[in-house]
Design an enzyme around this catalytic site. Structure first.
Site, PDB file in Angstrom:
ATOM      1  N   HIS A   1       0.861  -1.532  -0.230  1.00  0.00           N
ATOM      2  CA  HIS A   1      -0.219  -0.153   0.212  1.00  0.00           C
ATOM      3  C   HIS A   1       1.052   1.227  -0.065  1.00  0.00           C
ATOM      4  O   HIS A   1       0.346   2.213  -0.716  1.00  0.00           O
ATOM      5  CB  HIS A   1      -0.817   0.109   1.050  1.00  0.00           C
ATOM      6  CG  HIS A   1      -2.128   1.131   1.622  1.00  0.00           C
ATOM      7  ND1 HIS A   1      -3.482   1.254   0.750  1.00  0.00           N
ATOM      8  CD2 HIS A   1      -1.705   2.505   1.757  1.00  0.00           C
ATOM      9  CE1 HIS A   1      -3.800   2.385   1.771  1.00  0.00           C
ATOM     10  NE2 HIS A   1      -2.789   3.096   1.031  1.00  0.00           N
TER      11      HIS A   1
ATOM     12  N   HIS B   1       1.328   4.014  -3.053  1.00  0.00           N
ATOM     13  CA  HIS B   1       1.485   5.606  -2.468  1.00  0.00           C
ATOM     14  C   HIS B   1       2.559   6.634  -3.424  1.00  0.00           C
ATOM     15  O   HIS B   1       2.863   7.453  -4.400  1.00  0.00           O
ATOM     16  CB  HIS B   1       1.403   6.026  -1.250  1.00  0.00           C
ATOM     17  CG  HIS B   1       0.412   6.109  -0.329  1.00  0.00           C
ATOM     18  ND1 HIS B   1      -0.470   6.625  -1.272  1.00  0.00           N
ATOM     19  CD2 HIS B   1      -0.163   5.445   0.474  1.00  0.00           C
ATOM     20  CE1 HIS B   1      -2.062   6.948  -0.391  1.00  0.00           C
ATOM     21  NE2 HIS B   1      -1.290   5.791   0.907  1.00  0.00           N
TER      22      HIS B   1
HETATM   23 NI    NI Z   1      -2.655   4.943   2.344  1.00  0.00          NI
END
Ligand code: NI
Length: 169
Positions: free
Chosen positions: A135, A139
Site C-alpha cells: 500500500h 503511494h
Molecule cells: Ni494510504
C-alpha cells in the site's frame, strides 16, 4: 516533532510518482520524525511522504497494533523485490477517509530499501505487514488503493465520495 496535514484524495500530489531520496540529510530526518508523529496521531499503520505533500520516496510503517513483535519501520527508496501468493482483504487509507474495500495484494513480499542511517535493509512481510508495504509503496508510485479495484467499484466510490464531500460543506 510536528503533526502534519494529511493530503486527501483527489489532491494531485497523491497521483504523482515520488522522487528518490539522494541525500539523507537533516531535513529528511526531520520529515521522518514528523511523519511518524503524524501516523500515530491519525492512528494509521503507514504513511508515505506524498501523503503529507512531500513528493519524496520514503514511508513509515507500524503494524505493532496487529503484531507487537514488528517494530516501527522507516523505508527510504523502497522497492519490492519478491512477491508471493495473493490475498483479497479489506483496506483503507488515511488519504481516503471513511471508505474501505477489499483489495487483492500479494500475501508475502520482500522489500529492499535504505533505513534512516542509509544502511541497505531487506524486510520480509506477511499478512498486514505485506499489505502495508504494498500500500505504501503504491503511494510512492502515485497509486491509491482505489486504483487497484474494479472500474465499476471505482466509479461507485467516486460518486459516493463526491456526494459525501458535497454534504460536508
Ligand atoms: Ni494510504
Amino acid at each position: 516533532m510536528a503533526v502534519l496535514e494529511i493530503k486527501k484524495y483527489p489532491e494531485k500530489v497523491l497521483k504523482e510518482k515520488t522522487a528518490p531520496v539522494s541525500d539523507i540529510d537533516r531535513s529528511i530526518h526531520r520529515l521522518i520524525d514528523d511523519m511518524i508523529e503524524t501516523m500515530y496521531a491519525a492512528k494509521g499503520v503507514g504513511l508515505a511522504a506524498n501523503q503529507v505533500g512531500v513528493s519524496k520516496r520514503l514511508c513509515v510503517i507500524d503494524v505493532s497494533t496487529a503484531d507487537e513483535s514488528i517494530p516501527l519501520i522507516v523505508l527510504i527508496n523502497p522497492k519490492i523485490i519478491e512477491k508471493k501468493g495473493s490475498l483479497d482483504e479489506e483496506e483503507g487509507c488515511l488519504s481516503i477517509p471513511d471508505y474501505r474495500t477489499k483489495v487483492k495484494r500479494a500475501e508475502e513480499v520482500v522489500v529492499r530499501a535504505l533505513d534512516r542511517k542509509g544502511n541497505m535493509i531487506e524486510i520480509q512481510g506477511r499478512d498486514l505487514l505485506a499489505r502495508a508495504l504494498q500500500h505504501e509503496i503504491d503511494h510512492l508510485d502515485g497509486l491509491l488503493f482505489i486504483d487497484r479495484i474494479s472500474p465499476i467499484k471505482r466509479e461507485f466510490f467516486k460518486k459516493r465520495y463526491k456526494k459525501a464531500m458535497a454534504g460536508d460543506r
